[in-house]
Design a protein around this motif. Structure first.
Motif, PDB file in Angstrom:
ATOM      1  N   PRO A  52       0.826  -1.218   0.000  1.00  0.00           N
ATOM      2  CA  PRO A  52       0.000   0.000   0.000  1.00  0.00           C
ATOM      3  C   PRO A  52       0.859   1.268   0.000  1.00  0.00           C
ATOM      4  N   GLY A  53       0.484   2.194  -0.871  1.00  0.00           N
ATOM      5  CA  GLY A  53       1.191   3.462  -0.962  1.00  0.00           C
ATOM      6  C   GLY A  53       2.302   3.492  -1.982  1.00  0.00           C
ATOM      7  N   VAL A  54       2.747   2.321  -2.423  1.00  0.00           N
ATOM      8  CA  VAL A  54       3.892   2.266  -3.333  1.00  0.00           C
ATOM      9  C   VAL A  54       3.522   2.777  -4.722  1.00  0.00           C
TER      10      VAL A  54
ATOM     11  N   LEU B  26      16.594   7.470  -0.734  1.00  0.00           N
ATOM     12  CA  LEU B  26      16.633   6.040  -0.446  1.00  0.00           C
ATOM     13  C   LEU B  26      17.837   5.696   0.429  1.00  0.00           C
ATOM     14  N   THR B  27      18.976   6.292   0.143  1.00  0.00           N
ATOM     15  CA  THR B  27      20.168   6.038   0.955  1.00  0.00           C
ATOM     16  C   THR B  27      19.943   6.453   2.406  1.00  0.00           C
ATOM     17  N   ARG B  28      19.316   7.598   2.604  1.00  0.00           N
ATOM     18  CA  ARG B  28      19.037   8.051   3.973  1.00  0.00           C
ATOM     19  C   ARG B  28      18.077   7.108   4.680  1.00  0.00           C
ATOM     20  N   GLU B  29      17.071   6.643   3.964  1.00  0.00           N
ATOM     21  CA  GLU B  29      16.109   5.707   4.562  1.00  0.00           C
ATOM     22  C   GLU B  29      16.786   4.393   4.943  1.00  0.00           C
ATOM     23  N   LEU B  30      17.634   3.884   4.058  1.00  0.00           N
ATOM     24  CA  LEU B  30      18.329   2.629   4.340  1.00  0.00           C
ATOM     25  C   LEU B  30      19.286   2.775   5.511  1.00  0.00           C
TER      26      LEU B  30
ATOM     27  N   GLN C 218      13.364   4.414  -6.979  1.00  0.00           N
ATOM     28  CA  GLN C 218      13.749   5.015  -5.701  1.00  0.00           C
ATOM     29  C   GLN C 218      12.522   5.335  -4.853  1.00  0.00           C
ATOM     30  N   ASP C 219      11.523   5.951  -5.471  1.00  0.00           N
ATOM     31  CA  ASP C 219      10.320   6.316  -4.725  1.00  0.00           C
ATOM     32  C   ASP C 219       9.582   5.072  -4.221  1.00  0.00           C
ATOM     33  N   ALA C 220       9.513   4.047  -5.081  1.00  0.00           N
ATOM     34  CA  ALA C 220       8.824   2.819  -4.685  1.00  0.00           C
ATOM     35  C   ALA C 220       9.554   2.129  -3.541  1.00  0.00           C
ATOM     36  N   ALA C 221      10.878   2.148  -3.578  1.00  0.00           N
ATOM     37  CA  ALA C 221      11.655   1.503  -2.517  1.00  0.00           C
ATOM     38  C   ALA C 221      11.478   2.232  -1.193  1.00  0.00           C
ATOM     39  N   VAL C 222      11.483   3.553  -1.227  1.00  0.00           N
ATOM     40  CA  VAL C 222      11.275   4.327   0.004  1.00  0.00           C
ATOM     41  C   VAL C 222       9.896   4.037   0.576  1.00  0.00           C
ATOM     42  N   ALA C 223       8.878   4.048  -0.275  1.00  0.00           N
ATOM     43  CA  ALA C 223       7.519   3.758   0.195  1.00  0.00           C
ATOM     44  C   ALA C 223       7.422   2.339   0.748  1.00  0.00           C
ATOM     45  N   SER C 224       8.145   1.394   0.133  1.00  0.00           N
ATOM     46  CA  SER C 224       8.123   0.013   0.604  1.00  0.00           C
ATOM     47  C   SER C 224       8.758  -0.112   1.987  1.00  0.00           C
TER      48      SER C 224
END
Length: 367
Positions: free
Chosen positions: A48-50, A72-76, A264-270
């Motif tokens: 959801p949200g991706v 994405l790097t910051r999130e990881l 990148q956006d999908a990975a952050v949302a995931s």
């Protein structure tokens, strides 16, 4: 003008590399769907949200994506409590694998891994001109780490430990991994390929989390992907966690703008939908246990799997098994003369596969 019939000179190292070819689509029984259980894909749609996050960025497709995958790097880094400088992204874990070979191996060097393991290892090793060193799996379809340690030479530059192993689904335990790493020279990079780590049971305390292992071992790199548990196989985004010299070298060899802004956006949302991912993983692992139990009841002897697939050692009848599966609308990953890997799909797909597996056993035994 050049002489007719002569073309450009290509690298001899490519002669042994198999070329990808489109395969014909399986048809299966009339009016029934065809199930693709050959690629270890997640059968569930994006979390959801991706999709909403990715589509929202569609207005910017005339622009290049963030070259450094900053968000994405910051999130990881926050998710795994590691420095941002220790993160390197790439086009799926396969893309990062190619980068790992580019930064370590060249003609005359050796790349060491268990076999059978991830089929991209020998292909990518040949492409960089290095020599693959394949150490047979031990009984129980597991890594033979003692034999792998004995195979290290002064030419060894890179070692892959696929954990859980693809395609057998078996794992390397914490104590044996630590003993192995203690035997590896400090100037040899060891890659813990953890593409399927999310499918390992949380209660398995003997399974080593590569992120914890890498922290005090500068020659250890952890490889992960968003393609499996997170269900982003079509987005092509993976990443490595390694100490700064390795991570910096990986960033140097990354394809510029290779990870799209959509990815990148999908990975952050995931990452922000972790709870939903865990629910889907729980459903898939429940199916894994159901399928494994049914195969055992049919008379197969599958090793316990810790990934989103099961492995059947079908030996010389592997091609026959795969052909029967395709005839019934099931695509499996067959390794001729060895065995077949079957991804876990939706329950209906798994039921169809179990029907074919039972039929194959009965026909093989003349029942």
């Amino acid at each position: 003008m050049g002489e007719l019939g002569l073309g450009p000179k290509l690298r001899a190292a490519l002669e042994g590399v198999p070329a990808s070819r489109p395969r014909s689509s399986a048809r299966g029984p009339a009016a029934q769907p065809v199930y693709k259980l050959s690629a270890n894909e997640n059968p569930y749609p994006p979390l959801p949200g991706v999709i909403e996050r990715a589509v929202a960025g569609a207005q910017g497709i005339n622009r290049y994506p963030d070259l450094w995958c900053g968000e994405l790097t910051r999130e990881l880094a926050a998710r795994f409590d590691v420095p941002e400088a220790h993160i390197a992204t790439g086009t799926g874990s396969v893309g990062v694998t190619q980068q790992l070979l580019q930064i370590t191996a060249q003609p005359g060097d050796e790349v060491l891994y268990a076999w059978r393991s991830f089929e991209a290892y020998p292909v990518l090793t040949h492409i960089v001109g290095a020599s693959p060193v394949e150490v047979p799996l031990a009984a129980g379809e597991v890594h033979d780490l003692d034999a792998m340690a004995a195979a290290i030479t002064d030419r060894t530059r890179l070692i892959f430990v696929c954990n859980p192993n693809n395609p057998t689904g078996t794992i390397v335990r914490r104590a044996e991994l630590e003993r192995f790493l203690d035997r590896v020279p400090s100037d040899v990079l060891v890659v813990l390929d953890e593409a399927y780590i999310e499918f390992v049971a949380d209660t398995d305390e003997d399974f080593p989390d590569g992120i914890e292992v890498y922290r005090d071992r500068p020659n250890v790199c952890v490889l992960r992907t968003f393609s499996k548990a997170y269900g982003l196989a079509g987005m092509r985004v993976g990443f490595a966690v390694a100490h700064e010299p390795v991570a910096a070298a990986l960033r140097k060899t990354a394809v510029p703008f290779g990870v799209t802004q959509f990815a990148q956006d999908a990975a952050v949302a995931s990452l922000r939908a972790e709870a939903g991912m865990r629910e889907r993983v729980a459903a898939l692992t429940a199916e894994r246990e159901r399928v494994s139990a049914a195969l055992t009841e049919q008379g197969w002897a599958p090793e316990p799997s810790h990934a989103n697939f099961v492995w059947l050692r079908t030996g010389g009848r592997t091609d026959d098994f795969a052909a029967l599966c395709e005839q019934e609308g099931i695509l499996v990953r067959a390794f001729s003369g060895e065995g077949a890997r079957i991804s876990l799909g939706e329950p209906a797909a798994n039921d169809r596969f179990l029907y074919v597996a039972e039929r194959f056993r009965k026909e093989s035994q003349g029942l």
